[in-house]
Write a protein that holds these residues in place. Structure first.
Motif, PDB file in Angstrom:
ATOM      1  N   ASP A 102       0.833  -1.201   0.000  1.00  0.00           N
ATOM      2  CA  ASP A 102       0.000   0.000   0.000  1.00  0.00           C
ATOM      3  C   ASP A 102       0.872   1.257   0.000  1.00  0.00           C
ATOM      4  N   TYR A 103       1.922   1.254   0.783  1.00  0.00           N
ATOM      5  CA  TYR A 103       2.848   2.392   0.828  1.00  0.00           C
ATOM      6  C   TYR A 103       3.508   2.584  -0.538  1.00  0.00           C
ATOM      7  N   LEU A 104       3.906   1.487  -1.170  1.00  0.00           N
ATOM      8  CA  LEU A 104       4.547   1.566  -2.481  1.00  0.00           C
ATOM      9  C   LEU A 104       3.578   2.141  -3.522  1.00  0.00           C
ATOM     10  N   VAL A 105       2.315   1.733  -3.491  1.00  0.00           N
ATOM     11  CA  VAL A 105       1.320   2.276  -4.429  1.00  0.00           C
ATOM     12  C   VAL A 105       1.176   3.786  -4.227  1.00  0.00           C
ATOM     13  N   LYS A 106       1.102   4.222  -2.992  1.00  0.00           N
ATOM     14  CA  LYS A 106       0.952   5.653  -2.718  1.00  0.00           C
ATOM     15  C   LYS A 106       2.194   6.437  -3.136  1.00  0.00           C
ATOM     16  N   ALA A 122       8.092   0.155 -14.668  1.00  0.00           N
ATOM     17  CA  ALA A 122       7.549   0.791 -13.458  1.00  0.00           C
ATOM     18  C   ALA A 122       6.024   0.779 -13.474  1.00  0.00           C
ATOM     19  N   LEU A 123       5.435   0.989 -14.642  1.00  0.00           N
ATOM     20  CA  LEU A 123       3.972   0.954 -14.751  1.00  0.00           C
ATOM     21  C   LEU A 123       3.427  -0.439 -14.459  1.00  0.00           C
ATOM     22  N   LYS A 124       4.099  -1.462 -14.958  1.00  0.00           N
ATOM     23  CA  LYS A 124       3.658  -2.840 -14.688  1.00  0.00           C
ATOM     24  C   LYS A 124       3.785  -3.180 -13.214  1.00  0.00           C
ATOM     25  N   GLU A 125       4.858  -2.707 -12.590  1.00  0.00           N
ATOM     26  CA  GLU A 125       5.028  -2.920 -11.155  1.00  0.00           C
ATOM     27  C   GLU A 125       3.898  -2.242 -10.377  1.00  0.00           C
ATOM     28  N   LEU A 126       3.575  -1.018 -10.755  1.00  0.00           N
ATOM     29  CA  LEU A 126       2.482  -0.307 -10.095  1.00  0.00           C
ATOM     30  C   LEU A 126       1.162  -1.036 -10.317  1.00  0.00           C
ATOM     31  N   ARG A 127       0.919  -1.506 -11.536  1.00  0.00           N
ATOM     32  CA  ARG A 127      -0.310  -2.252 -11.839  1.00  0.00           C
ATOM     33  C   ARG A 127      -0.441  -3.477 -10.935  1.00  0.00           C
ATOM     34  N   ASN A 173      -6.277  -0.138  -4.641  1.00  0.00           N
ATOM     35  CA  ASN A 173      -6.148   1.274  -4.323  1.00  0.00           C
ATOM     36  C   ASN A 173      -6.162   2.144  -5.577  1.00  0.00           C
ATOM     37  N   ILE A 174      -6.919   1.738  -6.578  1.00  0.00           N
ATOM     38  CA  ILE A 174      -6.936   2.469  -7.848  1.00  0.00           C
ATOM     39  C   ILE A 174      -7.555   3.857  -7.696  1.00  0.00           C
ATOM     40  N   ALA A 175      -8.463   4.017  -6.770  1.00  0.00           N
ATOM     41  CA  ALA A 175      -9.083   5.328  -6.541  1.00  0.00           C
ATOM     42  C   ALA A 175      -8.046   6.344  -6.066  1.00  0.00           C
ATOM     43  N   TYR A 176      -7.158   5.918  -5.182  1.00  0.00           N
ATOM     44  CA  TYR A 176      -6.104   6.822  -4.701  1.00  0.00           C
ATOM     45  C   TYR A 176      -5.201   7.231  -5.862  1.00  0.00           C
ATOM     46  N   VAL A 177      -4.834   6.266  -6.690  1.00  0.00           N
ATOM     47  CA  VAL A 177      -3.967   6.542  -7.840  1.00  0.00           C
ATOM     48  C   VAL A 177      -4.644   7.550  -8.765  1.00  0.00           C
ATOM     49  N   GLY A 178      -5.928   7.343  -9.025  1.00  0.00           N
ATOM     50  CA  GLY A 178      -6.667   8.246  -9.896  1.00  0.00           C
ATOM     51  C   GLY A 178      -6.745   9.663  -9.350  1.00  0.00           C
ATOM     52  N   LYS A 179      -7.067   9.806  -8.088  1.00  0.00           N
ATOM     53  CA  LYS A 179      -7.174  11.138  -7.484  1.00  0.00           C
ATOM     54  C   LYS A 179      -5.820  11.847  -7.468  1.00  0.00           C
ATOM     55  N   SER A 180      -4.778  11.109  -7.136  1.00  0.00           N
ATOM     56  CA  SER A 180      -3.441  11.682  -7.083  1.00  0.00           C
ATOM     57  C   SER A 180      -2.983  12.143  -8.469  1.00  0.00           C
TER      58      SER A 180
END
Length: 146
Positions: free
Chosen positions: A31-35, A54-59, A67-74
């Protein structure tokens, strides 16, 4: 996973809550890494396709944390602040928009994330008087190079 042998040593292998603790630690780290990575998403999109790993790792990490909502808002906040202003030319915005479509489809093939973050870009482009001219110019330049 290199941290878990230490946890096992401290709490003992027979501790029933050890697996739960390991799962919670793994989730918290992911979760920390996603943020953290979502704050770097603007740069990843700008550097696409070099940032594909990096995008694949994040995916993959988004799938574990949901936590896709957090990614979208950010990312939407970063777009508004860093791209959608008078200092950015329409052609730069269009180039970024094309990269954004490709990069966000790596993160989310359903286009849920893309539709959420692209709406302010679309609205902003509609307000630019030279948007149509830039789109036509980029399309005709593409045909001339073929």
């Amino acid at each position: 996973d290199s941290f878990f042998p230490y946890v096992t040593e401290v709490f003992g292998e027979q501790n029933p809550s050890l697996t739960t603790m390991q799962n919670e630690l793994r989730f918290a780290g992911t979760d920390y890494l996603v943020k953290l990575r979502s704050k770097e998403l603007f740069e990843m999109v700008a550097e696409y396709p070099e940032s594909l790993v990096a995008l694949k790792e994040l995916r993959d990490n988004i799938k574990h944390t949901d936590n896709i909502a957090y990614v979208g808002k950010s990312f939407r906040t970063a777009l508004k602040k860093r791209l959608l202003h008078l200092g950015a030319s329409t052609s730069q915005i269009l180039d970024f928009y094309v990269s954004m479509i490709k990069a966000l489809r790596v993160l989310d093939s359903s286009d849920f994330l893309l539709n959420f973050v692209a709406s302010p870009v679309r609205s902003y482009l509609l307000s630019r008087k030279d948007a149509v001219r830039c789109i036509v110019a980029s399309l005709t330049e593409g045909k001339q190079s073929e």
